[in-house]
Design an enzyme around this catalytic site. Structure first.
Site, PDB file in Angstrom:
ATOM      1  N   ILE A   6       0.852  -1.196   0.000  1.00 24.49           N
ATOM      2  CA  ILE A   6       0.000   0.000   0.000  1.00 24.49           C
ATOM      3  C   ILE A   6       0.886   1.244   0.000  1.00 24.49           C
ATOM      4  O   ILE A   6       0.578   2.244  -0.648  1.00 24.49           O
ATOM      5  CB  ILE A   6      -0.961  -0.045   1.211  1.00 24.49           C
ATOM      6  N   ASP A  19      14.491   0.667   9.951  1.00 24.62           N
ATOM      7  CA  ASP A  19      13.858  -0.408  10.719  1.00 24.62           C
ATOM      8  C   ASP A  19      13.300   0.239  11.976  1.00 24.62           C
ATOM      9  O   ASP A  19      14.054   0.710  12.836  1.00 24.62           O
ATOM     10  CB  ASP A  19      14.904  -1.477  11.063  1.00 24.62           C
ATOM     11  N   VAL A  20      11.975   0.279  12.092  1.00 27.65           N
ATOM     12  CA  VAL A  20      11.359   1.051  13.178  1.00 27.65           C
ATOM     13  C   VAL A  20      11.490   0.385  14.550  1.00 27.65           C
ATOM     14  O   VAL A  20      11.047   0.943  15.546  1.00 27.65           O
ATOM     15  CB  VAL A  20       9.863   1.378  12.889  1.00 27.65           C
ATOM     16  N   ILE A  40       3.114   0.503   8.068  1.00 29.08           N
ATOM     17  CA  ILE A  40       3.992  -0.521   8.648  1.00 29.08           C
ATOM     18  C   ILE A  40       3.212  -1.332   9.682  1.00 29.08           C
ATOM     19  O   ILE A  40       2.496  -0.764  10.510  1.00 29.08           O
ATOM     20  CB  ILE A  40       5.202   0.167   9.325  1.00 29.08           C
ATOM     21  N   ALA A  65       3.216  -8.887  12.832  1.00 32.87           N
ATOM     22  CA  ALA A  65       2.898  -9.801  13.940  1.00 32.87           C
ATOM     23  C   ALA A  65       3.512 -11.150  13.587  1.00 32.87           C
ATOM     24  O   ALA A  65       3.490 -11.545  12.413  1.00 32.87           O
ATOM     25  CB  ALA A  65       1.397  -9.939  14.131  1.00 32.87           C
ATOM     26  N   TYR A  79      -7.421 -12.595  12.606  1.00 36.95           N
ATOM     27  CA  TYR A  79      -6.759 -11.273  12.608  1.00 36.95           C
ATOM     28  C   TYR A  79      -6.123 -11.035  13.983  1.00 36.95           C
ATOM     29  O   TYR A  79      -5.134 -10.314  14.114  1.00 36.95           O
ATOM     30  CB  TYR A  79      -7.748 -10.166  12.221  1.00 36.95           C
ATOM     31  N   LYS A 123      -4.382  -2.696  16.072  1.00 35.66           N
ATOM     32  CA  LYS A 123      -5.005  -1.629  15.281  1.00 35.66           C
ATOM     33  C   LYS A 123      -5.882  -0.738  16.173  1.00 35.66           C
ATOM     34  O   LYS A 123      -5.995   0.467  15.935  1.00 35.66           O
ATOM     35  CB  LYS A 123      -5.820  -2.211  14.120  1.00 35.66           C
ATOM     36  N   SER A 144       1.871  -8.702   3.396  1.00 36.67           N
ATOM     37  CA  SER A 144       1.359  -8.812   4.764  1.00 36.67           C
ATOM     38  C   SER A 144      -0.001  -9.491   4.781  1.00 36.67           C
ATOM     39  O   SER A 144      -0.286 -10.323   5.649  1.00 36.67           O
ATOM     40  CB  SER A 144       1.227  -7.435   5.414  1.00 36.67           C
TER      41      SER A 144
HETATM   42  P1  NAD Z   1       3.244  -4.809   3.132  1.00 34.90           P
HETATM   43  O1  NAD Z   1       3.791  -6.109   3.630  1.00 34.90           O
HETATM   44  O2  NAD Z   1       3.509  -4.451   1.750  1.00 34.90           O
HETATM   45  O3  NAD Z   1       3.683  -3.614   4.096  1.00 34.90           O
HETATM   46  C1  NAD Z   1       4.024  -3.789   5.448  1.00 34.90           C
HETATM   47  C2  NAD Z   1       5.325  -3.056   5.638  1.00 34.90           C
HETATM   48  O4  NAD Z   1       5.728  -3.089   7.007  1.00 34.90           O
HETATM   49  C3  NAD Z   1       6.469  -3.708   4.832  1.00 34.90           C
HETATM   50  O5  NAD Z   1       7.093  -2.749   4.013  1.00 34.90           O
HETATM   51  C4  NAD Z   1       7.421  -4.175   5.904  1.00 34.90           C
HETATM   52  O6  NAD Z   1       8.772  -4.155   5.504  1.00 34.90           O
HETATM   53  C5  NAD Z   1       7.138  -3.128   6.976  1.00 34.90           C
HETATM   54  N1  NAD Z   1       7.737  -3.476   8.254  1.00 34.90           N
HETATM   55  C6  NAD Z   1       7.537  -4.585   9.015  1.00 34.90           C
HETATM   56  N2  NAD Z   1       8.368  -4.550  10.086  1.00 34.90           N
HETATM   57  C7  NAD Z   1       9.069  -3.381  10.000  1.00 34.90           C
HETATM   58  C8  NAD Z   1      10.078  -2.778  10.784  1.00 34.90           C
HETATM   59  N3  NAD Z   1      10.561  -3.359  11.901  1.00 34.90           N
HETATM   60  N4  NAD Z   1      10.569  -1.570  10.407  1.00 34.90           N
HETATM   61  C9  NAD Z   1      10.117  -0.966   9.269  1.00 34.90           C
HETATM   62  N5  NAD Z   1       9.178  -1.506   8.474  1.00 34.90           N
HETATM   63  C10 NAD Z   1       8.673  -2.698   8.836  1.00 34.90           C
HETATM   64  O7  NAD Z   1       1.661  -4.917   3.421  1.00 34.90           O
HETATM   65  P2  NAD Z   1       0.530  -3.787   3.360  1.00 34.90           P
HETATM   66  O8  NAD Z   1      -0.737  -4.572   3.293  1.00 34.90           O
HETATM   67  O9  NAD Z   1       0.847  -2.780   2.340  1.00 34.90           O
HETATM   68  O10 NAD Z   1       0.585  -3.147   4.824  1.00 34.90           O
HETATM   69  C11 NAD Z   1       0.758  -1.755   5.046  1.00 34.90           C
HETATM   70  C12 NAD Z   1      -0.173  -1.289   6.151  1.00 34.90           C
HETATM   71  O11 NAD Z   1      -1.520  -1.374   5.688  1.00 34.90           O
HETATM   72  C13 NAD Z   1      -0.113  -2.119   7.426  1.00 34.90           C
HETATM   73  O12 NAD Z   1      -0.236  -1.282   8.554  1.00 34.90           O
HETATM   74  C14 NAD Z   1      -1.350  -2.991   7.294  1.00 34.90           C
HETATM   75  O13 NAD Z   1      -1.813  -3.477   8.552  1.00 34.90           O
HETATM   76  C15 NAD Z   1      -2.295  -1.984   6.691  1.00 34.90           C
HETATM   77  N6  NAD Z   1      -3.508  -2.525   6.098  1.00 34.90           N
HETATM   78  C16 NAD Z   1      -3.433  -3.461   5.114  1.00 34.90           C
HETATM   79  C17 NAD Z   1      -4.595  -3.975   4.564  1.00 34.90           C
HETATM   80  C18 NAD Z   1      -4.540  -5.034   3.490  1.00 34.90           C
HETATM   81  O14 NAD Z   1      -5.582  -5.649   3.209  1.00 34.90           O
HETATM   82  N7  NAD Z   1      -3.395  -5.271   2.863  1.00 34.90           N
HETATM   83  C19 NAD Z   1      -5.852  -3.525   5.009  1.00 34.90           C
HETATM   84  C20 NAD Z   1      -5.896  -2.551   6.004  1.00 34.90           C
HETATM   85  C21 NAD Z   1      -4.713  -2.056   6.538  1.00 34.90           C
END
Ligand code: NAD
Length: 264
Positions: A29, A73-74, A101, A104, A164, A171, A204
């Site tokens: 995203i 890296d957060v 980011i 889990a 979840y 969240k 993710s």
């Molecule tokens: P994604 O895996 O592409 O993104 C998750 C990101 O978190 C990755 O870039 C990963 O490297 C990063 N991350 C994990 N641990 C980290 C750390 N220690 N330091 C820095 N970065 C770290 O997946 P996504 O679906 O794009 O997720 C992005 C956000 O959107 C998340 O908060 C997710 O919960 C939220 N979200 C996703 C969806 C969905 O359906 N995909 C729906 C609602 C919300």
């Protein structure tokens, strides 16, 4: 882009510098948002977590003139402080910060919620929630007045979705953090909001065993379930970065095709 995609005038964000954290690959995203912000005229920086994600992030950034990449890296306070220093050196100040980011451990999403471990709970909250507070604290000093911070959340914060699990609890804490950060940063004119996205196929998402069921239910039951896509999440992120949204803070904006509003 599909015919239902959102397109943005190239001037909407001209003159703004946007930092988008959390690019893993082109499905992230964060990447959808970064690309949309760049298309809207912003100067965009993206961050990635580690060496494994670096190649993807650099390749993607290479497709957009002027886009820069930074590692962060957060889980490390030093890494967040270093990012703030590098951004200040590169841009002087920034206008928008996108936190996309979450993490889990796999077992926490596989086992029943009742089996949540102390370590799994701690790690999910540290990476998915505390990191927003930490990056807001370190980066807000270099944000311009009326800057915009946003994070990504999911309806699992207020409703129980099978598998979840601890991510739903995280969240809920993330959304509460948005409100408290909005309270603290309001006096600097900085806004803090969350976008509650519908299911989007990402790395993710694939790690959540119940994801297909969540996505199927949303596609079937949401009024706009057939057309909803990540481009709509990105479009709302662009809006939250513009001055048109300057009166919105402490809010959770649903971009899920209307799924959250339905009774059944
Ligand atoms: P994604 O895996 O592409 O993104 C998750 C990101 O978190 C990755 O870039 C990963 O490297 C990063 N991350 C994990 N641990 C980290 C750390 N220690 N330091 C820095 N970065 C770290 O997946 P996504 O679906 O794009 O997720 C992005 C956000 O959107 C998340 O908060 C997710 O919960 C939220 N979200 C996703 C969806 C969905 O359906 N995909 C729906 C609602 C919300």
């Amino acid at each position: 882009m599909s015919e239902t995609s959102t397109t943005h005038a190239t001037t909407l964000l001209s003159g703004k510098t946007c930092v988008v954290m959390g690019v893993q690959n082109r499905w992230s995203i964060a990447w959808q948002i970064a690309e949309a912000m760049a298309n809207a005229g912003a100067n965009v920086a993206i961050t990635y977590v580690d060496d494994r994600a670096k190649k993807n992030a650099e390749q993607l950034a290479g497709t957009v003139p002027g886009m820069k990449t930074f590692v962060c890296d957060v889980s490390s306070d030093e890494a967040i402080a270093a990012l703030a220093g590098e951004l200040k050196a590169e841009y002087g100040s920034i206008d928008t910060l996108v936190h996309s980011i979450a993490f889990a451990p796999a077992d926490e999403l596989k086992n029943p919620f009742l089996q949540t471990t102390r370590d799994g709970f701690r790690l999910a909250h540290e990476i998915s929630v505390y990191s927003l507070i930490a990056v807001a604290r370190e980066l807000s000093p270099i944000m311009n007045e009326f800057g915009s911070i946003m994070t990504l959340t999911y309806l699992g914060s207020t409703r129980a979705f099978p598998k979840y699990n601890v991510m739903g609890v995280a969240k809920a804490a993330l959304e509460a953090s948005v409100r408290y950060l909005a309270l603290d940063l309001g006096e600097k004119g900085i806004r803090v909001n969350a976008i509650s996205a519908g299911p989007v196929k990402t790395a993710s998402a694939r790690g959540i065993p119940g994801f297909s069921d969540m996505a199927n239910a949303a596609a079937e039951k949401a009024p706009l379930g057939k057309v909803f896509g990540p481009q709509h999440v990105a479009g709302t992120a662009v809006y939250l970065a513009t001055d048109a949204s300057a009166g919105i803070t402490g809010d959770v904006i649903f971009v899920d095709g209307g799924y959250h509003a339905m009774g059944m």
